[in-house]
Write a protein that holds these residues in place. Structure first.
Motif, PDB file in Angstrom:
ATOM      1  N   ILE A   7       0.733  -1.314  -0.013  1.00 30.13           N
ATOM      2  CA  ILE A   7       0.205   0.122   0.095  1.00 30.13           C
ATOM      3  C   ILE A   7       0.704   1.386  -0.092  1.00 30.13           C
ATOM      4  O   ILE A   7       0.776   2.151  -1.028  1.00 30.13           O
ATOM      5  N   TYR A  12       0.953  -3.100   4.274  1.00 30.61           N
ATOM      6  CA  TYR A  12       0.469  -4.121   2.938  1.00 30.61           C
ATOM      7  C   TYR A  12      -1.000  -4.679   3.344  1.00 30.61           C
ATOM      8  O   TYR A  12      -1.293  -4.640   4.381  1.00 30.61           O
ATOM      9  N   LEU A  13      -1.460  -4.833   2.034  1.00 30.18           N
ATOM     10  CA  LEU A  13      -2.848  -5.533   2.403  1.00 30.18           C
ATOM     11  C   LEU A  13      -2.408  -6.788   2.386  1.00 30.18           C
ATOM     12  O   LEU A  13      -1.920  -7.421   1.662  1.00 30.18           O
TER      13      LEU A  13
END
Length: 164
Positions: A7, A12-13
């Protein structure tokens, strides 16, 4: 933790297993509710007089859960307890969930007092997310938890402290 999509910075996703565990722990009182079948259940039967507060509360609650479980940082250990700050915010998160569980225990045993419900069910949960977010350095969760705390607590006050 699993990281899928970067991201920005260290965010982070992905899948936060500690976030999923934190969510499941917070949901335990709702999971056992059908087994207990409280005689009186004002929380589940409350009607939000101001619809937009209920809507905003729901959106912020869902965003909190999503950020709790689906945002990971690659620069934070799964269980960070290296610094005093880590220990303090882990302690505060655990304290909030204990307050929540004590409140639910009282609630299920018929001790359903307005301010006890507001503090233990309405304020403690977003504060749990807030302190968990600080502990995990998930500042996206922290940013959503603050307005969630305000709206959720205001909704509790409107339903359990202000006489109609």
């Amino acid at each position: 933790m699993l990281k899928f999509i970067h991201i920005f910075n260290n965010y982070y996703l992905g899948i936060s297993f500690i976030g999923i565990a934190a969510f499941v722990i917070q949901e335990v009182p709702y999971m056992i509710m059908p087994l207990i079948k409280p005689v009186s259940n004002p929380i589940m039967n409350m009607k939000n007089e101001i619809k937009w507060i209920g809507t905003i509360q729901g959106i912020l609650g869902i965003l909190s859960m999503i950020l709790l479980m689906l945002i990971v940082r690659d620069d934070v250990k799964i269980i960070p307890i290296e610094t005093d700050k880590d220990k303090v915010f882990l302690f505060l998160a655990v304290l909030m969930i204990v307050i929540n569980f004590v409140g639910w225990t009282l609630y299920y045993t018929g001790h359903q007092y307005g301010w006890m419900i507001i503090i233990s069910q309405f304020a403690a949960v977003p504060l749990y997310y807030l302190f968990f977010g600080i502990w995990q350095r998930n500042y996206l969760l922290v940013g959503i938890s603050v307005p969630f705390f305000l709206i959720h607590t205001i909704n509790g006050i409107m339903n359990f402290a202000i006489k109609k």
